[in-house]
Design an enzyme around this catalytic site. Sequence first.
Site, PDB file in Angstrom:
ATOM      1  N   TYR A  39      39.667   4.973  51.752  1.00  0.00           N
ATOM      2  CA  TYR A  39      38.258   4.783  51.418  1.00  0.00           C
ATOM      3  C   TYR A  39      37.640   3.842  52.443  1.00  0.00           C
ATOM      4  CZ  TYR A  39      34.204   4.870  48.363  1.00  0.00           C
ATOM      5  OH  TYR A  39      32.943   5.050  47.852  1.00  0.00           O
ATOM      6  N   LYS A  94      42.691  30.374  35.659  1.00  0.00           N
ATOM      7  CA  LYS A  94      42.626  30.972  36.987  1.00  0.00           C
ATOM      8  C   LYS A  94      42.959  29.931  38.054  1.00  0.00           C
ATOM      9  CE  LYS A  94      41.779  34.868  39.060  1.00  0.00           C
ATOM     10  NZ  LYS A  94      40.608  35.692  38.780  1.00  0.00           N
ATOM     11  N   GLU A 136      34.007  35.056  39.151  1.00  0.00           N
ATOM     12  CA  GLU A 136      34.860  35.465  38.029  1.00  0.00           C
ATOM     13  C   GLU A 136      34.015  35.747  36.795  1.00  0.00           C
ATOM     14  OE1 GLU A 136      38.771  36.200  36.676  1.00  0.00           O
ATOM     15  OE2 GLU A 136      38.111  35.543  38.651  1.00  0.00           O
ATOM     16  N   ASP A 137      34.293  36.882  36.147  1.00  0.00           N
ATOM     17  CA  ASP A 137      33.732  37.172  34.825  1.00  0.00           C
ATOM     18  C   ASP A 137      32.211  37.086  34.800  1.00  0.00           C
ATOM     19  OD1 ASP A 137      36.312  37.550  34.044  1.00  0.00           O
ATOM     20  OD2 ASP A 137      36.500  35.690  32.910  1.00  0.00           O
ATOM     21  N   ASP A 162      37.236  40.238  39.621  1.00  0.00           N
ATOM     22  CA  ASP A 162      37.212  41.326  38.646  1.00  0.00           C
ATOM     23  C   ASP A 162      37.033  42.675  39.334  1.00  0.00           C
ATOM     24  OD1 ASP A 162      37.286  39.512  36.404  1.00  0.00           O
ATOM     25  OD2 ASP A 162      35.218  39.032  36.886  1.00  0.00           O
ATOM     26  N   GLY A 196      31.706  50.157  35.756  1.00  0.00           N
ATOM     27  CA  GLY A 196      31.291  48.769  35.863  1.00  0.00           C
ATOM     28  C   GLY A 196      31.853  48.150  37.130  1.00  0.00           C
ATOM     29  N   ALA A 197      31.984  46.831  37.132  1.00  0.00           N
ATOM     30  CA  ALA A 197      32.434  46.127  38.327  1.00  0.00           C
ATOM     31  C   ALA A 197      33.771  46.640  38.817  1.00  0.00           C
ATOM     32  CB  ALA A 197      32.507  44.625  38.040  1.00  0.00           C
ATOM     33  N   ALA A 198      34.748  46.753  37.896  1.00  0.00           N
ATOM     34  CA  ALA A 198      36.077  47.185  38.311  1.00  0.00           C
ATOM     35  C   ALA A 198      36.081  48.648  38.727  1.00  0.00           C
ATOM     36  CB  ALA A 198      37.083  46.956  37.179  1.00  0.00           C
ATOM     37  N   ASN A 318      48.187  43.512  37.486  1.00  0.00           N
ATOM     38  CA  ASN A 318      47.754  42.137  37.243  1.00  0.00           C
ATOM     39  C   ASN A 318      47.119  41.576  38.510  1.00  0.00           C
ATOM     40  OD1 ASN A 318      47.654  39.291  36.805  1.00  0.00           O
ATOM     41  ND2 ASN A 318      49.271  39.474  35.268  1.00  0.00           N
ATOM     42  N   ASN A 319      45.900  41.054  38.385  1.00  0.00           N
ATOM     43  CA  ASN A 319      45.180  40.520  39.544  1.00  0.00           C
ATOM     44  C   ASN A 319      45.918  39.381  40.241  1.00  0.00           C
ATOM     45  OD1 ASN A 319      43.284  42.245  38.489  1.00  0.00           O
ATOM     46  ND2 ASN A 319      41.581  40.813  38.654  1.00  0.00           N
TER      47      ASN A 319
END
Length: 392
Positions: A39, A94, A136-137, A162, A196-198, A318-319
Amino acid sequence: MSSSTVDPADPVFQLHRGGKMAIVSTVPLTSRDDLSLAYTPGVARVCEAIAADPTLAHDYTWASRAVAVVTDGSAVLGLGNIGPRAALPVMEGKAVLFKQFGGIDAVPVCLDTQDVDEIVATVKALAPSFGGINLEDISAPRCFEVERRLDEALDIPVFHDDQHGTAIVVLAALRNAATLLNRKLGDLRVAVSGAGAAGVAVTRMLVAGGVDPQRVVVCDSRGIISRQRTGLTGTKAELAELTNADGRQGDITEALRDADVLIGVSGGQIPEQAVAGMAPGGIVFALANPTPEVPPEIAARHVAVVATGRSDYPNQINNVLAFPGVFRGAMQARASRITDAMKVAAADAIASVVAEALTPEAIVPSPLDPRVAPAVAEAVAEAARRDGVARA
């Protein structure tokens, strides 16, 4: 949900009490000399150097290994629009996955707005603290606009998991399933249930990876997307132009007639008779979680390979197989963005981990396989250099 629904004896609540993450110092702070280096006054010299050359922040701050996990809480898992506070446990999860599998520090950022302009402006303002942005989401279609605008505005990787995480793992799994069945990607007839998105990202990723777009049919809640359908706008209009060369119309049953592949990313249920209408030796990826579009036991009556999004069945899409290595590789290369070539390289790397030991029950690695993230990172970094978006 009221506090009366909380069971203190439930191991899930026990694990989550106090959150799932903490900040840990990487330097000693046990003496006055330590304080003066970490610092004031020592830190001022580093600040002045970065002010003179902003690129030094990559070497002298945590930004080179830090990702913001950003949500507005509008499309959380299978829970829907539950808001930013209720989304925080997922974003914490996540973040710890980033750390465990990619060695990347990640910070949950849950925004109390669902306005696209406000989300974009806020993330742009936060960006100097991070080396990557993981969206995300965020619900469709707003997620497309948020990602596009941030990708254009920032010189660090922006990735909506996603969309692209799912798409990368799907491409890896389909590549291995086709190899196992002695098929070529370009010859497969593919039905995608969900726009949708996926669904949009999966379709685009498959095309980038070698699937013939004219042999792809995409369905939304109203049925098959085609040039003949009226009222299509935005991404659905683009899908209509890209796919469905035969001009098929109707519901998912018609989309699956003689199809080789079903990829479910919709959450809706698909009747067994529709799956029975697929071509022999087919492939079903029923990825809705926790309830797949087709029960795996039923799908297995009619096709050769089945995958789901669940951990209690073989072939979990699985992502976590994708995003830790994608960000690790992109940030190692100091990539300014994540390109389609980098995503395809990630899919190829995931597929290669188990390529020598394929079975109908093992077309993708386990999410816990320690070989995956390093393989993906190396492939993504190399692709970034080939694509001209790397700075290291």
